[in-house]
Write a protein that holds these residues in place. Structure first.
Motif, PDB file in Angstrom:
ATOM      1  N   GLN A  97       0.832  -1.201   0.000  1.00  0.00           N
ATOM      2  CA  GLN A  97       0.000   0.000   0.000  1.00  0.00           C
ATOM      3  C   GLN A  97       0.870   1.255   0.000  1.00  0.00           C
ATOM      4  OE1 GLN A  97      -3.362   0.047   2.765  1.00  0.00           O
ATOM      5  NE2 GLN A  97      -3.188  -2.167   2.956  1.00  0.00           N
ATOM      6  N   GLY A  98       1.956   1.212   0.756  1.00  0.00           N
ATOM      7  CA  GLY A  98       2.864   2.355   0.785  1.00  0.00           C
ATOM      8  C   GLY A  98       3.499   2.614  -0.567  1.00  0.00           C
ATOM      9  N   LEU A  99       3.879   1.545  -1.257  1.00  0.00           N
ATOM     10  CA  LEU A  99       4.433   1.702  -2.595  1.00  0.00           C
ATOM     11  C   LEU A  99       3.404   2.294  -3.552  1.00  0.00           C
ATOM     12  CD1 LEU A  99       6.483  -1.604  -2.935  1.00  0.00           C
ATOM     13  CD2 LEU A  99       7.395   0.705  -3.174  1.00  0.00           C
ATOM     14  N   ALA A 100       2.161   1.822  -3.430  1.00  0.00           N
ATOM     15  CA  ALA A 100       1.101   2.372  -4.285  1.00  0.00           C
ATOM     16  C   ALA A 100       0.908   3.857  -4.010  1.00  0.00           C
ATOM     17  CB  ALA A 100      -0.206   1.615  -4.047  1.00  0.00           C
ATOM     18  N   GLY A 101       0.988   4.238  -2.745  1.00  0.00           N
ATOM     19  CA  GLY A 101       0.852   5.647  -2.399  1.00  0.00           C
ATOM     20  C   GLY A 101       1.995   6.482  -2.941  1.00  0.00           C
ATOM     21  N   ALA A 102       3.214   5.952  -2.852  1.00  0.00           N
ATOM     22  CA  ALA A 102       4.368   6.682  -3.388  1.00  0.00           C
ATOM     23  C   ALA A 102       4.232   6.883  -4.889  1.00  0.00           C
ATOM     24  CB  ALA A 102       5.654   5.924  -3.053  1.00  0.00           C
TER      25      ALA A 102
ATOM     26  N   LEU B 290      13.570  -2.806   0.407  1.00  0.00           N
ATOM     27  CA  LEU B 290      12.385  -1.958   0.369  1.00  0.00           C
ATOM     28  C   LEU B 290      12.742  -0.507   0.094  1.00  0.00           C
ATOM     29  CD1 LEU B 290      10.090  -3.346   3.190  1.00  0.00           C
ATOM     30  CD2 LEU B 290       9.502  -3.078   0.794  1.00  0.00           C
ATOM     31  N   ARG B 291      13.859  -0.047   0.663  1.00  0.00           N
ATOM     32  CA  ARG B 291      14.283   1.333   0.415  1.00  0.00           C
ATOM     33  C   ARG B 291      14.493   1.548  -1.084  1.00  0.00           C
ATOM     34  NH1 ARG B 291      18.378   1.276   3.396  1.00  0.00           N
ATOM     35  NH2 ARG B 291      17.485   2.247   5.253  1.00  0.00           N
ATOM     36  N   ALA B 292      15.115   0.581  -1.734  1.00  0.00           N
ATOM     37  CA  ALA B 292      15.354   0.707  -3.174  1.00  0.00           C
ATOM     38  C   ALA B 292      14.032   0.727  -3.947  1.00  0.00           C
ATOM     39  CB  ALA B 292      16.227  -0.457  -3.651  1.00  0.00           C
ATOM     40  N   ARG B 293      13.083  -0.113  -3.553  1.00  0.00           N
ATOM     41  CA  ARG B 293      11.787  -0.150  -4.246  1.00  0.00           C
ATOM     42  C   ARG B 293      11.022   1.159  -4.057  1.00  0.00           C
ATOM     43  NH1 ARG B 293       8.231  -4.983  -2.539  1.00  0.00           N
ATOM     44  NH2 ARG B 293       7.027  -4.280  -4.364  1.00  0.00           N
ATOM     45  N   TYR B 294      11.066   1.689  -2.837  1.00  0.00           N
ATOM     46  CA  TYR B 294      10.335   2.932  -2.571  1.00  0.00           C
ATOM     47  C   TYR B 294      10.951   4.107  -3.317  1.00  0.00           C
ATOM     48  CZ  TYR B 294       7.046   1.327   0.998  1.00  0.00           C
ATOM     49  OH  TYR B 294       6.009   0.715   1.642  1.00  0.00           O
ATOM     50  N   GLU B 295      12.270   4.175  -3.345  1.00  0.00           N
ATOM     51  CA  GLU B 295      12.919   5.282  -4.046  1.00  0.00           C
ATOM     52  C   GLU B 295      12.714   5.170  -5.552  1.00  0.00           C
ATOM     53  OE1 GLU B 295      16.925   5.220  -2.651  1.00  0.00           O
ATOM     54  OE2 GLU B 295      16.416   6.153  -0.719  1.00  0.00           O
TER      55      GLU B 295
ATOM     56  N   GLY C 281       9.146   8.497  -1.941  1.00  0.00           N
ATOM     57  CA  GLY C 281       9.532   7.159  -1.517  1.00  0.00           C
ATOM     58  C   GLY C 281      10.104   7.102  -0.121  1.00  0.00           C
ATOM     59  N   ARG C 282      11.042   7.967   0.165  1.00  0.00           N
ATOM     60  CA  ARG C 282      11.661   7.984   1.491  1.00  0.00           C
ATOM     61  C   ARG C 282      10.639   8.282   2.574  1.00  0.00           C
ATOM     62  NH1 ARG C 282      15.878  12.733   3.135  1.00  0.00           N
ATOM     63  NH2 ARG C 282      16.192  12.184   5.329  1.00  0.00           N
ATOM     64  N   TYR C 283       9.700   9.169   2.262  1.00  0.00           N
ATOM     65  CA  TYR C 283       8.676   9.589   3.214  1.00  0.00           C
ATOM     66  C   TYR C 283       7.760   8.436   3.578  1.00  0.00           C
ATOM     67  CZ  TYR C 283       5.358  13.068   5.090  1.00  0.00           C
ATOM     68  OH  TYR C 283       4.544  13.835   5.888  1.00  0.00           O
ATOM     69  N   ARG C 284       7.590   7.465   2.650  1.00  0.00           N
ATOM     70  CA  ARG C 284       6.682   6.347   2.857  1.00  0.00           C
ATOM     71  C   ARG C 284       7.342   5.130   3.474  1.00  0.00           C
ATOM     72  NH1 ARG C 284       2.673   9.374   2.845  1.00  0.00           N
ATOM     73  NH2 ARG C 284       2.019  10.269   0.893  1.00  0.00           N
ATOM     74  N   LEU C 285       8.641   5.046   3.401  1.00  0.00           N
ATOM     75  CA  LEU C 285       9.346   3.812   3.710  1.00  0.00           C
ATOM     76  C   LEU C 285       9.091   3.282   5.111  1.00  0.00           C
ATOM     77  CD1 LEU C 285      11.421   1.609   3.084  1.00  0.00           C
ATOM     78  CD2 LEU C 285      13.212   3.231   3.720  1.00  0.00           C
ATOM     79  N   THR C 286       8.998   4.170   6.093  1.00  0.00           N
ATOM     80  CA  THR C 286       8.994   3.715   7.478  1.00  0.00           C
ATOM     81  C   THR C 286       7.727   2.982   7.881  1.00  0.00           C
ATOM     82  OG1 THR C 286       8.202   5.905   8.116  1.00  0.00           O
ATOM     83  CG2 THR C 286      10.565   5.504   8.249  1.00  0.00           C
ATOM     84  N   GLN C 287       6.751   2.856   6.969  1.00  0.00           N
ATOM     85  CA  GLN C 287       5.559   2.116   7.329  1.00  0.00           C
ATOM     86  C   GLN C 287       5.845   0.662   7.666  1.00  0.00           C
ATOM     87  OE1 GLN C 287       3.205   2.123   3.576  1.00  0.00           O
ATOM     88  NE2 GLN C 287       3.112  -0.041   3.983  1.00  0.00           N
ATOM     89  N   VAL C 288       6.939   0.115   7.153  1.00  0.00           N
ATOM     90  CA  VAL C 288       7.229  -1.292   7.414  1.00  0.00           C
ATOM     91  C   VAL C 288       7.470  -1.555   8.890  1.00  0.00           C
ATOM     92  CG1 VAL C 288       8.177  -1.637   5.118  1.00  0.00           C
ATOM     93  CG2 VAL C 288       9.711  -0.999   6.977  1.00  0.00           C
ATOM     94  N   LEU C 289       7.743  -0.512   9.673  1.00  0.00           N
ATOM     95  CA  LEU C 289       8.026  -0.679  11.091  1.00  0.00           C
ATOM     96  C   LEU C 289       6.793  -0.556  11.981  1.00  0.00           C
ATOM     97  CD1 LEU C 289      11.185   1.623  11.250  1.00  0.00           C
ATOM     98  CD2 LEU C 289      11.134  -0.848  10.913  1.00  0.00           C
TER      99      LEU C 289
END
Length: 543
Positions: free
Chosen positions: A267-272, A423-428, A435-443
């Motif tokens: 979902q985070g990737l879709a949002g990015a 995941l960082r690479a996928r988000y960026e 991408g960076r703004y969304r990444l931390t959702q995994v935590l």
């Protein structure tokens, strides 16, 4: 859909935004016993469940309406409440009140239409008080009703107290992916504080229980079937209701359709991706204007935005509050502005103010509200909470609780740590800006009890009355494919309206969508499956 929590220091004073305009990021402090939610998510009505006799006292109540209290409340808005069990598995136990508000039908009423504005975590009553004019046409046939879901607003609001800032700091885009072990420990500690401040409602705050509350509301309002209009997260709530009470579905509209299946990371990737596309569309529009602060070349404008974010992250400027305004602050503000094309001229001016004068006020204006953390009493009792006593962190606290209560995935510490790099690479790759703004959702859900798998596994193949699903092609938060995917899961009952416009949801931005939704709710006139509304021009009809 899920909402993005602001994590930047300056945002602690200004950004916990409203439910309709929230960016995508899963976050979570889940129910203490989410397995209970899956157990209680039956596909039968309460009247035929094994607890039917114990639940009858809730289904026999009627709403008593009176003028809403509060200086900001419209004079013609009425307020009421329904009482529901805290735990549907034990309906003879504790109860809580769910706050309601309505605009009465102007003529003969055929019943009520219930609204949910999304979030999760936003107060429906506040949204209707501010934006009620969008729904006045529906009063030609209905009482227009909304509510503060359990754990939200006046309905036993949850809070994390000081732990809200601890969670934000632990998952900060700058620091949250550095020392994973330390971050995960801080999140575990914060969960205990959330339970302390939230009281007995916290283990029962997910969408499964909220949908059961809606059936109690339906009966208390005197309706045989639920007529419903839900936006964004409200589409998830509506779909869950339809799965639990298929024979009670009346005229149901889901606008800005949420996913029922994708994990939070996807979902985070879709949002990015969605917000990157929306940003590029904005810049294409901006460079056509001589006043665009990035000049008149779209490719150069995109490159300038990426450089500006990096520059502000390394060398922040003072905000209106005196604290550093970073690139991630700017990304958050842009993300809010991209939810509506109507905001593009304001965003253009705000970016010009920043570039020309170092003035952050325009961008900061896209976020509002303060965050304080009053020490609160037990919130699990029956009465409504006074408006002034609703904790300022209720929106993020409820958002986190509901999202993780609805999510069954709980990776281990080793899995979280191992996944961050890829995941960082996928988000960026999905978005060099967001991408960076969304990444931390995994935590966010780490260390919390597993959420229900009911939504992912059982909300499908529904035997209900026809439901209208509205998807917007340029939606930065709920991508259009979620509309078609959810329609496929629902089955033949789903009818898709393709809104070929920009912005999050279609009802408020497209006259065509607005008209077709109202025609369905008021008259039962349903557009053909797959029909469309044109792009942004007012008055566009079907293609």
């Amino acid at each position: 859909m899920q909402a993005k929590l602001e994590t930047r220091p300056s945002a602690r004073r200004r950004a916990v935004t409203g439910a309709l305009g929230l960016a995508l990021l899963g976050a979570g402090l889940p129910a203490a016993d989410a397995a209970h939610a899956a157990t209680t998510a039956t596909t039968t009505t309460a009247a035929t469940s094994r607890d039917g006799s114990a639940l009858s006292r809730f289904y026999d109540q009627k709403v008593k309406w009176s003028a809403c209290e509060g200086m900001e409340m419209p004079k013609d808005l009425q307020c009421g409440k329904v009482t529901v069990p805290v735990d549907y598995a034990h309906p003879k136990g504790r109860t809580l009140d769910v706050a309601l508000a309505r605009y009465r039908a102007t003529g003969d009423s055929r019943g009520s239409v219930l609204l949910n504005f999304g979030g999760p975590g936003g107060s429906g009553i506040n949204e209707l008080a501010v934006g009620g004019k969008e729904f006045m046409h529906l009063t030609n046939g209905y009482d227009v009703v909304t509510f503060d879901p359990r754990g939200v607003g006046r309905s036993s609001p949850v809070s994390c107290g000081p732990a809200t800032l601890k969670i934000m700091e632990a998952t900060d885009a700058d620091e949250g992916t550095g020392d994973a072990e330390d971050v995960l420990k801080r999140l575990r500690d914060a969960a205990a504080e959330c339970a302390k401040f939230s009281g007995p409602v916290l283990p029962h705050i997910g969408t499964v229980d909220a949908a059961r509350d809606m059936d109690v509301m339906r009966r208390a309002l005197g309706d045989d079937r639920l007529n419903y209009l839900g936006f964004s997260y409200g589409t998830r709530l509506g779909a869950v209701y339809a799965a639990q009470f298929p024979d009670k579905v009346g005229r149901m509209v889901l606008d800005g359709v949420d996913t029922l299946t994708e994990p939070l990371t996807e979902q985070g990737l879709a949002g990015a991706r969605g917000q990157q596309t929306a940003l590029e569309n904005f810049l294409d529009w901006c460079v056509e204007d001589v006043a665009c602060p990035f000049g008149q070349d779209a490719r150069s404008a995109r490159e300038q935005v990426v450089r500006l974010v990096a520059s502000l992250d390394s060398d922040p400027v003072p905000s209106a509050f005196g604290e550093p305004f970073t690139g991630q602050d700017m990304v958050g503000a842009i993300g809010q502005a991209l939810y509506s094309r109507d905001l593009w001229p304001l965003l253009e001016r705000a970016l010009a103010q920043l570039l020309e004068d170092g003035d952050t006020r325009g961008l900061e204006g896209f976020s509002s509200g303060g965050v304080t953390f009053p020490v609160r009493a037990d919130t699990g009792g029956a009465g409504l909470t006074d408006e002034e006593d609703v904790p300022m962190d209720n929106l993020p606290a409820a958002l986190m609780a509901i999202n993780c209560a609805d999510d069954p995935d709980r990776p281990t510490a080793a899995q979280v740590t191992a996944s961050l790099g890829p995941l960082r690479a996928r988000y960026e790759e999905a978005s060099p800006v967001f991408g960076r703004y969304r990444l931390t959702q995994v935590l966010m859900c780490y260390g919390r009890p597993k959420g229900t798998d009911y939504i992912r596994d059982d909300v499908k193949n529904l035997d209900t009355a026809k439901m209208l699903l509205v998807g917007t092609r340029g939606d930065p938060a709920t991508p259009y494919r979620w509309t078609t995917e959810t329609a496929d899961r629902i089955g033949p009952s789903a009818v898709v309206l393709d809104n070929r416009g920009e912005g999050h949801t279609g009802y408020a931005s497209s006259e065509c969508v607005h008209r077709k939704v109202d025609d369905f709710l008021l008259y039962g006139s349903l557009p053909a499956d797959g029909s469309s509304c044109g792009s942004e021009s007012p008055g566009d009809g079907t293609d």
